[in-house]
Scaffold this motif. Structure first.
Motif, PDB file in Angstrom:
ATOM      1  N   CYS A 104      33.866  43.550  33.721  1.00  0.00           N
ATOM      2  CA  CYS A 104      33.712  44.543  32.658  1.00  0.00           C
ATOM      3  C   CYS A 104      34.055  45.939  33.175  1.00  0.00           C
ATOM      4  CB  CYS A 104      32.287  44.518  32.105  1.00  0.00           C
ATOM      5  SG  CYS A 104      31.030  45.178  33.227  1.00  0.00           S
ATOM      6  N   ASN A 106      32.252  48.559  33.594  1.00  0.00           N
ATOM      7  CA  ASN A 106      31.315  49.121  34.568  1.00  0.00           C
ATOM      8  C   ASN A 106      31.458  48.459  35.932  1.00  0.00           C
ATOM      9  OD1 ASN A 106      30.038  51.279  33.388  1.00  0.00           O
ATOM     10  ND2 ASN A 106      28.407  50.069  32.481  1.00  0.00           N
ATOM     11  N   VAL A 116      27.919  44.983  31.606  1.00  0.00           N
ATOM     12  CA  VAL A 116      27.637  44.777  30.185  1.00  0.00           C
ATOM     13  C   VAL A 116      27.126  43.363  29.912  1.00  0.00           C
ATOM     14  CG1 VAL A 116      29.301  46.530  29.479  1.00  0.00           C
ATOM     15  CG2 VAL A 116      30.026  44.146  29.649  1.00  0.00           C
TER      16      VAL A 116
END
Length: 394
Positions: A104, A106, A116
């Motif tokens: 993801c 992040n 996430v």
């Protein structure tokens, strides 16, 4: 398949007496997994929370089911390595941390703690990772779930996802260090990382910690290592406050005092400035909300605890605008475990980060006493020791 793996298995709520030690059989490892011979496992309150769901909750919460193996602060040695698990070999000493998807936005931005898919990766687990040692071949209802935080390390041997593993090879760690270091992958990482990574506190900063259990005490250690000007420990257990003082807290506040004005007390300790950063590990709305009031303008309020999912900050937009204060959710100290855990190990070995003062070890058979001691404040960070430990130096 490996046999005679001793594990602490949850067959129902802890409060109903449905946890117990038993022998289980791990399935074969997958390509992205390792089999780790566990030496020690720290106990975290998340283990209790996610292993103590009521019957009602098991009908509504996808993370609430039985039977399963909890545990997510493991330390041990690699025994088997999956085909795609790179960077490991048998007998490597390892610590275990949290799981993230790795894909993801992040994770790709080096913030895996805020993946996430964090809930899915860490709390849902995987069914049928283990089986009762005495299972019948004609009994289909035998699977025991694992992969809690990608590891389920309440077991003498654990099947773990390679993404959760921190290799300690080459750091000079001894076998006797592993039980002390086991909690680094979650509780210690969360507390220390709150100040070093998220808040970036400095030597001339004033900080406060609400709740000095494992996470809060780790934050105290980090603040003391940095040399913060004022370090305030806040708790309702006097013995914890005394320990916090011995670890570097400059001031303590006992919230059991019925006449306490916490906000005024913090301003008294900081010459009416307020603190640069507060860390709330309690999750108690009343206490957390007061931390907003005693943080200076443009200060940071870090939240690492959650006692009630319905709790709210109740901060007016006008106050937020005028003060410039930040409320920041603190997950796993915003750490990359494969980097940060090794850094904490180096601090410990250099004598700058005495996490050994937080740890008390218990044979796995004394798991109930360990839980009781953590709940009543006798022990800050209980660690279970698994049988058949080796005594060789790493």
């Amino acid at each position: 398949m490996e046999k005679l793996t001793l594990a602490l298995v949850s067959h129902g709520p802890l409060g109903a007496g449905r946890w117990g030690l038993e022998y289980i059989t791990p399935r074969a490892i997958k390509d992205d997994e390792l089999l780790v011979r566990m030496v020690a496992t720290g106990i975290c309150r998340a283990d209790i929370h996610f292993g103590d769901f009521s019957i009602t909750e098991t009908a509504t919460n996808p993370a609430a089911y039985y039977p399963r193996v909890m545990g997510h602060e493991g330390a041990g040695y690699v025994e088997q390595v999956g085909n795609s698990a790179e960077g490991f070999k048998p007998n490597d000493p390892v610590l275990l941390s949290f799981m993230s998807c790795g894909k993801c936005y992040n994770c790709e931005a080096d913030h895996p703690a805020y993946c996430v898919k964090s809930f899915e990766c860490n709390f849902l687990g995987e069914r049928n990772v283990y089986y009762p040692d005495a299972r019948r071949d004609d009994d289909p209802q035998v699977g025991i779930a694992g992969s809690f935080f990608g590891q389920s390390s309440f077991s003498s041997k654990a099947i773990v996802k390679s993404a959760t593993v921190v290799n300690l090879d080459g750091l000079g760690v001894t076998h006797s260090d592993l039980p002390i270091l086991a909690p680094l992958g979650c509780g210690v990482q969360t507390g220390a990382g709150a100040f070093t990574n998220i808040a970036n506190v400095q030597p001339d900063h004033d900080v406060a910690v609400l709740g000095v259990g494992g996470v809060g005490m780790s934050a105290i250690l980090a603040a003391a290592m940095i040399g913060c000007r004022t370090i305030i420990a806040i708790d309702n257990v006097q013995s914890r406050l005394e320990m916090a003082k011995s670890l570097g807290a400059t001031h303590t506040v006992n919230t059991s005092d019925p006449n306490l004005d916490l906000v005024s007390k913090i301003f008294e300790f900081t010459d009416s400035r307020g603190v640069h950063t507060s860390l709330d590990t309690t999750g108690i709305q009343r206490l957390a909300r007061q931390s907003w009031d005693f943080v200076r303008f443009q200060g940071k309020v870090l939240q690492a605890g959650l006692a009630n999912s319905d709790a709210q900050w109740q901060v007016s937009m006008a106050d937020h605008l005028i003060t410039g204060r930040l409320i920041i959710g603190c997950l796993q100290g915003d750490a990359i475990p494969q980097v940060y855990v090794r850094e904490m190990v180096s601090w410990y070995l250099a004598g700058k980060f005495p996490v050994d003062k937080l740890v008390r070890c218990y044979p796995a058979g004394e798991w109930q006493q360990a839980l009781e001691d953590m709940q009543n404040g006798t022990t800050i960070k209980p660690v279970l020791l698994w049988p058949d430990q080796h005594t060789s130096r790493i």
